[in-house]
Structures are given as C-alpha cells and as structure tokens.
Design an enzyme around this catalytic site. Structure first.
Site, PDB file in Angstrom:
ATOM      1  N   HIS A   1      -9.912  13.758   1.160  1.00  0.00           N
ATOM      2  CA  HIS A   1      -9.336  14.878   0.412  1.00  0.00           C
ATOM      3  C   HIS A   1      -9.851  16.183   1.024  1.00  0.00           C
ATOM      4  CE1 HIS A   1      -8.158  12.714  -3.429  1.00  0.00           C
ATOM      5  NE2 HIS A   1      -9.024  11.844  -2.941  1.00  0.00           N
TER       6      HIS A   1
ATOM      7  N   ASN B   1     -13.520   9.316  -1.732  1.00  0.00           N
ATOM      8  CA  ASN B   1     -13.877   8.446  -2.849  1.00  0.00           C
ATOM      9  C   ASN B   1     -13.869   6.999  -2.370  1.00  0.00           C
ATOM     10  OD1 ASN B   1     -13.971  10.616  -4.678  1.00  0.00           O
ATOM     11  ND2 ASN B   1     -11.773  10.489  -5.057  1.00  0.00           N
TER      12      ASN B   1
ATOM     13  N   GLY C   1     -14.450   6.392  -7.852  1.00  0.00           N
ATOM     14  CA  GLY C   1     -13.216   7.031  -8.311  1.00  0.00           C
ATOM     15  C   GLY C   1     -12.034   6.840  -7.375  1.00  0.00           C
TER      16      GLY C   1
ATOM     17  N   HIS D   1      -8.860   7.686   2.903  1.00  0.00           N
ATOM     18  CA  HIS D   1      -8.335   9.043   2.993  1.00  0.00           C
ATOM     19  C   HIS D   1      -9.433  10.058   2.729  1.00  0.00           C
ATOM     20  CE1 HIS D   1      -7.737   7.534  -1.117  1.00  0.00           C
ATOM     21  NE2 HIS D   1      -7.992   8.768  -1.536  1.00  0.00           N
TER      22      HIS D   1
ATOM     23  N   CYS E   1       0.538   3.352   3.171  1.00  0.00           N
ATOM     24  CA  CYS E   1       1.259   2.760   4.307  1.00  0.00           C
ATOM     25  C   CYS E   1       2.757   3.046   4.169  1.00  0.00           C
ATOM     26  CB  CYS E   1       1.011   1.263   4.397  1.00  0.00           C
ATOM     27  SG  CYS E   1      -0.609   0.841   5.095  1.00  0.00           S
TER      28      CYS E   1
ATOM     29  N   HIS F   1      -4.118   0.778   8.472  1.00  0.00           N
ATOM     30  CA  HIS F   1      -4.600   0.501   7.119  1.00  0.00           C
ATOM     31  C   HIS F   1      -6.055   0.056   7.139  1.00  0.00           C
ATOM     32  CE1 HIS F   1      -4.272  -0.641   2.868  1.00  0.00           C
ATOM     33  NE2 HIS F   1      -5.079  -1.643   3.196  1.00  0.00           N
TER      34      HIS F   1
ATOM     35  N   CYS G   1       0.839  -1.205   0.000  1.00  0.00           N
ATOM     36  CA  CYS G   1       0.000   0.000   0.000  1.00  0.00           C
ATOM     37  C   CYS G   1       0.870   1.250   0.000  1.00  0.00           C
ATOM     38  CB  CYS G   1      -0.911  -0.020   1.221  1.00  0.00           C
ATOM     39  SG  CYS G   1      -1.812   1.521   1.451  1.00  0.00           S
TER      40      CYS G   1
ATOM     41  N   HIS H   1      -6.455   2.909   0.572  1.00  0.00           N
ATOM     42  CA  HIS H   1      -6.174   3.177   1.998  1.00  0.00           C
ATOM     43  C   HIS H   1      -7.018   4.413   2.296  1.00  0.00           C
ATOM     44  CE1 HIS H   1      -3.065   3.522   5.471  1.00  0.00           C
ATOM     45  NE2 HIS H   1      -3.968   4.470   5.668  1.00  0.00           N
TER      46      HIS H   1
HETATM   47  P1  5GP Z   1      -8.399   8.680  -4.658  1.00  0.00           P
HETATM   48  O1  5GP Z   1      -8.705   8.756  -6.117  1.00  0.00           O
HETATM   49  O2  5GP Z   1      -7.993   7.292  -4.225  1.00  0.00           O
HETATM   50  O3  5GP Z   1      -9.488   9.257  -3.787  1.00  0.00           O
HETATM   51  O4  5GP Z   1      -7.190   9.667  -4.428  1.00  0.00           O
HETATM   52  C1  5GP Z   1      -5.865   9.258  -4.325  1.00  0.00           C
HETATM   53  C2  5GP Z   1      -5.039  10.507  -4.349  1.00  0.00           C
HETATM   54  O5  5GP Z   1      -3.733  10.177  -3.955  1.00  0.00           O
HETATM   55  C3  5GP Z   1      -4.938  11.158  -5.738  1.00  0.00           C
HETATM   56  O6  5GP Z   1      -5.440  12.495  -5.668  1.00  0.00           O
HETATM   57  C4  5GP Z   1      -3.445  11.114  -6.050  1.00  0.00           C
HETATM   58  O7  5GP Z   1      -2.990  12.294  -6.681  1.00  0.00           O
HETATM   59  C5  5GP Z   1      -2.817  10.947  -4.683  1.00  0.00           C
HETATM   60  N1  5GP Z   1      -1.579  10.193  -4.691  1.00  0.00           N
HETATM   61  C6  5GP Z   1      -1.358   9.006  -5.315  1.00  0.00           C
HETATM   62  N2  5GP Z   1      -0.098   8.592  -5.094  1.00  0.00           N
HETATM   63  C7  5GP Z   1       0.486   9.542  -4.303  1.00  0.00           C
HETATM   64  C8  5GP Z   1       1.783   9.664  -3.739  1.00  0.00           C
HETATM   65  O8  5GP Z   1       2.665   8.822  -3.905  1.00  0.00           O
HETATM   66  N3  5GP Z   1       2.020  10.768  -2.995  1.00  0.00           N
HETATM   67  C9  5GP Z   1       1.060  11.722  -2.766  1.00  0.00           C
HETATM   68  N4  5GP Z   1       1.409  12.765  -2.019  1.00  0.00           N
HETATM   69  N5  5GP Z   1      -0.177  11.622  -3.293  1.00  0.00           N
HETATM   70  C10 5GP Z   1      -0.468  10.543  -4.048  1.00  0.00           C
HETATM   71 ZN    ZN Z   2      -2.331   1.284   3.661  1.00  0.00          ZN
END
Ligand code: 5GP
Ligand code: ZN
Length: 123
Positions: free
Chosen positions: A111, A96, A102, A109, A7, A46, A4, A107
């Site tokens: 935004h 998301n 999307g 999170h 993680c 996680h 992950c 993991h």
């Molecule tokens: P999701 O689409 O899963 O809600 O959002 C994942 C977010 O993680 C995306 O906005 C993407 O830009 C961000 N992201 C993916 N990989 C990395 C990373 O290695 N470092 C950081 N800082 N953000 C990441």
């Molecule tokens: Zn994780």
C-alpha cells in the site's frame, strides 16, 4: 491463481484504475482509499504473502520497493519542500501480512497511502 482477485486485475478480467504497469508489476488505485492518494503495487507473479517470499524473490521485492517513491511522486504525494524550504509531502508504505496483520487479499501488495493530512491513514 484462478480465484485471486489481484491476478484477475492483472489479467484485466476485473477493471482497475492502473497507475503503472510493466512486465513484472502492476500498480492501481485502492478501491477503498484511506487517504487522498492510495494505490497498491503488486508483482504480476502470484505470491500470497510477504512470508511466502524467499531468496529468489529478493530482486522482485527490491524493484517493488524502488517503485514506491517514483510512483508516489507521480501520484502527487512524493516528498518535497514547501515555500519555507521545510520537508513536505510524504506517504505511508504498508504491507499487511496474514490475519493478524490485517491482510484481506492474499496476493502480495504494497500500500502507498498519502496526500495532504488529515486522513485516517492506518489500514
Ligand atoms: P490488505 O488488507 O489485503 O492489505 O489490502 C487489500 C486492499 O485491496 C484493500 O485496501 C482493498 O480496499 C483493496 N481491494 C480489494 N478488492 C479490490 C478490487 O477489486 N479493486 C481494487 N482496486 N482494490 C481492491
Ligand atoms: Zn494472485
């Protein structure tokens, strides 16, 4: 979870721009910001998605959400008042979940996306 990416960010195996850290949570800037301010708040534990949470996660979810306004303020997109006394500032708060939601990183999170408009906003 060994594979992950978030993680690995928690473990500092992958660098990130950390905006907040405590025993339970990490917040760091999104690598592809959708707005002038865009950071993610994650539990260090996680959990794959919001739909994988149960009653035991309620305190974690509550604390995560409570971090949003505090960190938004610190990162410059908190709610405020302009010179005329009108409400200003603000941000989007987004979780998301799953392919149709999307979600790219499995993991959990939140935004936090904000800053002066215009910005494309939606993820
Ligand atoms: P999701 O689409 O899963 O809600 O959002 C994942 C977010 O993680 C995306 O906005 C993407 O830009 C961000 N992201 C993916 N990989 C990395 C990373 O290695 N470092 C950081 N800082 N953000 C990441
Ligand atoms: Zn994780």
């Amino acid at each position: 979870m060994s594979n992950c990416i978030f993680c690995k960010i928690v473990a500092k195996q992958i660098p990130s721009s950390v905006v907040y850290e405590d025993e339970e949570f990490l917040a760091f800037k999104d690598i592809h910001p959708a707005a002038p301010v865009h950071f993610l708040i994650i539990p260090k534990q996680h959990v794959e998605t919001l739909s994988d949470t149960a009653a035991e996660h309620v305190p974690v979810l509550g604390k995560m959400l409570a971090l949003v306004p505090r960190l938004a303020q610190e990162q410059g997109c908190g709610l405020g008042k302009d010179a005329e006394g009108n409400v200003s500032g603000g941000y989007k708060t987004l979780i998301n979940t799953g392919p149709d939601g999307g979600q790219e990183v499995y993991h959990l999170h939140i935004h936090v996306i904000g800053g002066p408009q215009p910005w494309r906003g939606q993820r």
